[in-house]
Design an enzyme around this catalytic site. Structure first.
Site, mmCIF file in Angstrom:
data_model
loop_
_atom_site.group_PDB
_atom_site.id
_atom_site.type_symbol
_atom_site.label_atom_id
_atom_site.label_comp_id
_atom_site.label_asym_id
_atom_site.label_seq_id
_atom_site.Cartn_x
_atom_site.Cartn_y
_atom_site.Cartn_z
ATOM 1 N N LEU A 74 -2.117 9.249 11.070
ATOM 2 C CA LEU A 74 -0.867 9.382 11.804
ATOM 3 C C LEU A 74 0.355 8.815 11.079
ATOM 4 O O LEU A 74 1.445 8.802 11.642
ATOM 5 C CB LEU A 74 -0.977 8.752 13.210
ATOM 6 N N SER A 75 0.187 8.359 9.858
ATOM 7 C CA SER A 75 1.381 7.936 9.109
ATOM 8 C C SER A 75 2.066 9.177 8.542
ATOM 9 O O SER A 75 1.433 10.200 8.298
ATOM 10 C CB SER A 75 1.040 6.933 8.006
ATOM 11 N N HIS A 76 3.367 9.057 8.347
ATOM 12 C CA HIS A 76 4.169 10.195 7.896
ATOM 13 C C HIS A 76 4.162 10.308 6.376
ATOM 14 O O HIS A 76 4.261 9.286 5.686
ATOM 15 C CB HIS A 76 5.619 10.033 8.357
ATOM 16 N N MET A 112 3.911 0.560 5.969
ATOM 17 C CA MET A 112 2.515 0.894 5.694
ATOM 18 C C MET A 112 2.303 1.210 4.220
ATOM 19 O O MET A 112 1.259 0.871 3.659
ATOM 20 C CB MET A 112 2.049 2.062 6.570
ATOM 21 N N GLU A 113 3.292 1.824 3.588
ATOM 22 C CA GLU A 113 3.195 2.115 2.160
ATOM 23 C C GLU A 113 3.145 0.814 1.352
ATOM 24 O O GLU A 113 2.346 0.684 0.420
ATOM 25 C CB GLU A 113 4.360 2.998 1.720
ATOM 26 N N ASP A 127 -12.007 -5.459 -8.227
ATOM 27 C CA ASP A 127 -12.953 -4.547 -8.865
ATOM 28 C C ASP A 127 -13.107 -4.835 -10.353
ATOM 29 O O ASP A 127 -14.210 -4.815 -10.882
ATOM 30 C CB ASP A 127 -12.506 -3.102 -8.646
#
Length: 159
Positions: A74-76, A112-113, A127
């Site tokens: 649901l993120s744009h 969010m990005e 990692d």
């Protein structure tokens, strides 16, 4: 205008931001890695077997900012105008701080990005170093700063 991820029937939806006015949006997010001091020294001295840890983590973080809509439901999808990753290293403390900055001229924020970017950069360090340091911890993933849009400026308290 309701900014909710659910419609009247309770179904998940992407928020409709089409009526919002685009503004310059900036977000800065951080993450902290705790490693053995010798692992941090190996990173600084370029002695990690898998290669340039911070260089690869920087590229991974930038790529993650651009891939956020594929990872977070649901993120744009946004036209990212700037994405950068910075690292602060303290070998004695066995600590690496990751800071991700993202900017876009958009109708919705880039928090969010930035959060995805910082997290993936930290995971990439993990990692690349996990073979020699099994006890690496990633913590304190947080939004540090945001500006733009109706809600204005947010600055995370340092307390």
């Amino acid at each position: 205008m309701s900014f909710n991820h659910f419609d009247e029937a309770g179904n998940a939806i992407m928020v409709d931001v089409s009526a919002k006015t685009p503004t310059m949006r900036t977000a800065v997010a951080g993450a902290v890695l705790t490693l053995k001091p010798e692992t941090v020294r190996s990173i600084v001295e370029g002695r990690v077997a898998k290669g340039d840890v911070l260089g690869v983590a920087r590229i991974a973080g930038i790529a993650a900012a651009k891939k956020t809509p594929e990872l977070i439901p649901l993120s744009h999808p946004l036209a990212i105008h700037h994405a950068a990753i910075d690292f602060s290293l303290d070998a004695e403390a066995g600590r690496i701080e990751v800071k991700a900055t993202v900017r876009a001229f958009e109708r919705t924020g880039v928090e969010m990005e930035a959060m995805t970017s910082a997290t993936v950069a930290a995971l990439t360090v993990y990692d690349m170093c996990k073979g020699t340091d099994k006890g690496i911890v990633i913590s304190d993933i947080a939004l540090l700063y945001k500006e733009g849009g109706k809600s204005g400026v947010y600055q995370r308290s340092t307390e």
